[in-house]
Write a protein that holds these residues in place. Structure first.
Motif, PDB file in Angstrom:
ATOM      1  N   GLY A  77      -1.898  47.412 -94.054  1.00 12.56           N
ATOM      2  CA  GLY A  77      -0.483  47.698 -94.320  1.00 12.56           C
ATOM      3  C   GLY A  77      -0.178  47.763 -95.802  1.00 12.56           C
ATOM      4  O   GLY A  77       0.563  48.633 -96.267  1.00 12.56           O
ATOM      5  N   SER A  78      -0.767  46.850 -96.566  1.00  7.73           N
ATOM      6  CA  SER A  78      -0.568  46.869 -98.021  1.00  7.73           C
ATOM      7  C   SER A  78      -1.166  48.124 -98.635  1.00  7.73           C
ATOM      8  O   SER A  78      -0.578  48.727 -99.545  1.00  7.73           O
ATOM      9  CB  SER A  78      -1.206  45.635 -98.664  1.00  7.73           C
ATOM     10  OG  SER A  78      -0.572  44.471 -98.213  1.00  7.73           O
TER      11      SER A  78
ATOM     12  N   ASN B 265      -2.557  43.092 -92.398  1.00  6.32           N
ATOM     13  CA  ASN B 265      -1.785  42.992 -93.637  1.00  6.32           C
ATOM     14  C   ASN B 265      -2.453  43.755 -94.762  1.00  6.32           C
ATOM     15  O   ASN B 265      -1.787  44.385 -95.593  1.00  6.32           O
ATOM     16  CB  ASN B 265      -1.578  41.532 -94.032  1.00  6.32           C
ATOM     17  CG  ASN B 265      -0.449  40.902 -93.261  1.00  6.32           C
ATOM     18  OD1 ASN B 265       0.397  41.592 -92.704  1.00  6.32           O
ATOM     19  ND2 ASN B 265      -0.437  39.594 -93.219  1.00  6.32           N
ATOM     20  N   THR B 266      -3.781  43.713 -94.801  1.00  2.00           N
ATOM     21  CA  THR B 266      -4.507  44.448 -95.835  1.00  2.00           C
ATOM     22  C   THR B 266      -4.310  45.949 -95.665  1.00  2.00           C
ATOM     23  O   THR B 266      -4.008  46.664 -96.632  1.00  2.00           O
ATOM     24  CB  THR B 266      -6.000  44.095 -95.793  1.00  2.00           C
ATOM     25  OG1 THR B 266      -6.136  42.683 -95.984  1.00  2.00           O
ATOM     26  CG2 THR B 266      -6.767  44.826 -96.863  1.00  2.00           C
TER      27      THR B 266
ATOM     28  N   GLN C 196      -1.530  51.016 -97.150  1.00  2.00           N
ATOM     29  CA  GLN C 196      -0.654  52.143 -96.794  1.00  2.00           C
ATOM     30  C   GLN C 196       0.606  52.138 -97.647  1.00  2.00           C
ATOM     31  O   GLN C 196       1.072  53.185 -98.098  1.00  2.00           O
ATOM     32  CB  GLN C 196      -0.264  52.074 -95.319  1.00  2.00           C
ATOM     33  CG  GLN C 196      -1.371  52.403 -94.376  1.00  2.00           C
ATOM     34  CD  GLN C 196      -0.952  52.228 -92.925  1.00  2.00           C
ATOM     35  OE1 GLN C 196      -0.065  51.456 -92.613  1.00  2.00           O
ATOM     36  NE2 GLN C 196      -1.615  52.961 -92.047  1.00  2.00           N
ATOM     37  N   ARG C 197       1.170  50.957 -97.849  1.00  2.00           N
ATOM     38  CA  ARG C 197       2.407  50.845 -98.610  1.00  2.00           C
ATOM     39  C   ARG C 197       2.201  51.200-100.080  1.00  2.00           C
ATOM     40  O   ARG C 197       3.014  51.900-100.694  1.00  2.00           O
ATOM     41  CB  ARG C 197       2.946  49.414 -98.489  1.00  2.00           C
ATOM     42  CG  ARG C 197       4.233  49.175 -99.263  1.00  2.00           C
ATOM     43  CD  ARG C 197       4.529  47.705 -99.413  1.00  2.00           C
ATOM     44  NE  ARG C 197       3.499  47.102-100.256  1.00  2.00           N
ATOM     45  CZ  ARG C 197       3.109  45.840-100.141  1.00  2.00           C
ATOM     46  NH1 ARG C 197       3.626  45.063 -99.242  1.00  2.00           N
ATOM     47  NH2 ARG C 197       2.172  45.367-100.944  1.00  2.00           N
ATOM     48  N   ASP C 198       1.091  50.719-100.661  1.00  2.00           N
ATOM     49  CA  ASP C 198       0.914  50.810-102.101  1.00  2.00           C
ATOM     50  C   ASP C 198       0.049  51.984-102.558  1.00  2.00           C
ATOM     51  O   ASP C 198      -0.090  52.218-103.751  1.00  2.00           O
ATOM     52  CB  ASP C 198       0.288  49.513-102.627  1.00  2.00           C
ATOM     53  CG  ASP C 198       1.173  48.309-102.368  1.00  2.00           C
ATOM     54  OD1 ASP C 198       2.399  48.495-102.208  1.00  2.00           O
ATOM     55  OD2 ASP C 198       0.642  47.188-102.304  1.00  2.00           O
TER      56      ASP C 198
ATOM     57  N   ALA D  49       2.269  50.757-110.215  1.00  2.00           N
ATOM     58  CA  ALA D  49       1.789  51.010-108.855  1.00  2.00           C
ATOM     59  C   ALA D  49       0.285  50.731-108.751  1.00  2.00           C
ATOM     60  O   ALA D  49      -0.181  50.151-107.774  1.00  2.00           O
ATOM     61  CB  ALA D  49       2.090  52.442-108.442  1.00  2.00           C
TER      62      ALA D  49
ATOM     63  N   THR E  89      -0.275  47.055-108.617  1.00  2.00           N
ATOM     64  CA  THR E  89       0.061  46.507-107.296  1.00  2.00           C
ATOM     65  C   THR E  89      -1.071  46.749-106.319  1.00  2.00           C
ATOM     66  O   THR E  89      -1.413  45.873-105.530  1.00  2.00           O
ATOM     67  CB  THR E  89       1.361  47.148-106.767  1.00  2.00           C
ATOM     68  OG1 THR E  89       2.392  46.960-107.722  1.00  2.00           O
ATOM     69  CG2 THR E  89       1.759  46.555-105.444  1.00  2.00           C
ATOM     70  N   ILE E  90      -1.659  47.921-106.353  1.00  2.00           N
ATOM     71  CA  ILE E  90      -2.746  48.255-105.436  1.00  2.00           C
ATOM     72  C   ILE E  90      -3.934  47.335-105.655  1.00  2.00           C
ATOM     73  O   ILE E  90      -4.557  46.852-104.717  1.00  2.00           O
ATOM     74  CB  ILE E  90      -3.169  49.732-105.622  1.00  2.00           C
ATOM     75  CG1 ILE E  90      -2.047  50.652-105.173  1.00  2.00           C
ATOM     76  CG2 ILE E  90      -4.439  50.033-104.849  1.00  2.00           C
ATOM     77  CD1 ILE E  90      -2.264  52.097-105.540  1.00  2.00           C
TER      78      ILE E  90
END
Length: 137
Positions: free
Chosen positions: A23-24, A20-21, A26-28, A48, A51-52
């Motif tokens: 993935g987050s 999850n970390t 990569q997403r953010d 942004a 969020t990161i």
């Protein structure tokens, strides 16, 4: 719950947090320029960036707690004083017991199949006899 199941549960928990970390991230993550042939990506907005950086500390704490609990469970595993030779002997004994029980179960299965076959034959005979009876006049 036995210790092996608890270890598996902790490994799953650690993997969940780690994936999850990543993935987050990569997403953010802000876009990066891959080549000189591509235009410069836009600068990340303040939202942004917020969020990161929103929750890395709690993710790190949860990850480390999972690792510490995993280490405690590993330390609680019983030690085998006999060494590798004793373990191999125990494995051989368990395999022999498994084969013995497997053979016994196979014999029981064959016996049950024979009995089922006899019962089916008797049922068919009884059904045939019932069909041959004439109704009273």
């Amino acid at each position: 719950m036995d210790i092996i199941a608890q270890l598996q549960d902790q490994v799953n928990k650690i993997a969940y947090i780690a994936f999850n970390t990543v993935g987050s991230l990569q997403r953010d993550a802000p876009p990066a320029r891959l080549s000189q042939n591509y235009p410069e990506p836009p600068a990340p907005t303040a939202e942004a960036l917020a969020t990161i950086n929103s929750d890395p500390k709690s993710a790190a704490v949860a990850f480390m707690q999972g690792v510490k609990q995993f280490d405690a469970l590993v330390a609680a595993l019983p030690l085998n004083d006999g060494g590798e030779e004793a373990q191999l002997k125990k494995i051989a004994e368990l395999q022999a017991e498994n084969e013995s029980i497997g053979k016994e179960l196979q014999d029981e299965m064959q016996s049950a199949e024979r009995e089922l076959k006899q019962l089916r034959e008797l049922f068919h005979m009884a059904a045939d006899n019932c069909l041959r009876l004439k109704p009273p006049s």
